[in-house]
Design an enzyme around this catalytic site. Sequence first.
Site, PDB file in Angstrom:
ATOM      1  N   CYS A  33       0.831  -1.207   0.000  1.00  0.00           N
ATOM      2  CA  CYS A  33       0.000   0.000   0.000  1.00  0.00           C
ATOM      3  C   CYS A  33       0.868   1.261   0.000  1.00  0.00           C
ATOM      4  CB  CYS A  33      -0.915  -0.050   1.226  1.00  0.00           C
ATOM      5  SG  CYS A  33      -1.745   1.493   1.607  1.00  0.00           S
ATOM      6  N   CYS A  36      -0.053   3.959   2.570  1.00  0.00           N
ATOM      7  CA  CYS A  36       0.331   3.518   3.923  1.00  0.00           C
ATOM      8  C   CYS A  36       1.778   3.919   4.216  1.00  0.00           C
ATOM      9  CB  CYS A  36       0.196   2.003   4.060  1.00  0.00           C
ATOM     10  SG  CYS A  36      -1.489   1.390   3.845  1.00  0.00           S
TER      11      CYS A  36
END
Length: 109
Positions: A33, A36
């Site tokens: 991600c 993230c």
Amino acid sequence: MVGHIESVTDAEFDAQVLKSDKPVLVDFWAEWCGPCKQVQPILDEIATQHGDKITFLKMNVDENPVTPSSYRVTGIPTLNVYQNGEVVKSIVGARPKAALLNELSDYIA
């Protein structure tokens, strides 16, 4: 990628998060991600400055599927703040530091 924020697993979630005496922010994330990874250094900074008032933990959603699904975490990063065993704040998506500080102001003041 992982800073100094400790990880929590499905097995530890109840004891470390739901039974905590102080608010706990859980960062639901995954290795793949991109957003993230953007939010990680910001959370590290906030944890360094405000870790005495709120506990910061992170949970890898790929390694721990039970907890994210029970809290309906469908997009990551999702930052959930738990207090007294309940979700009191949910922030979905990466945010700049100022926005996160603003969102968390009730818990870090």
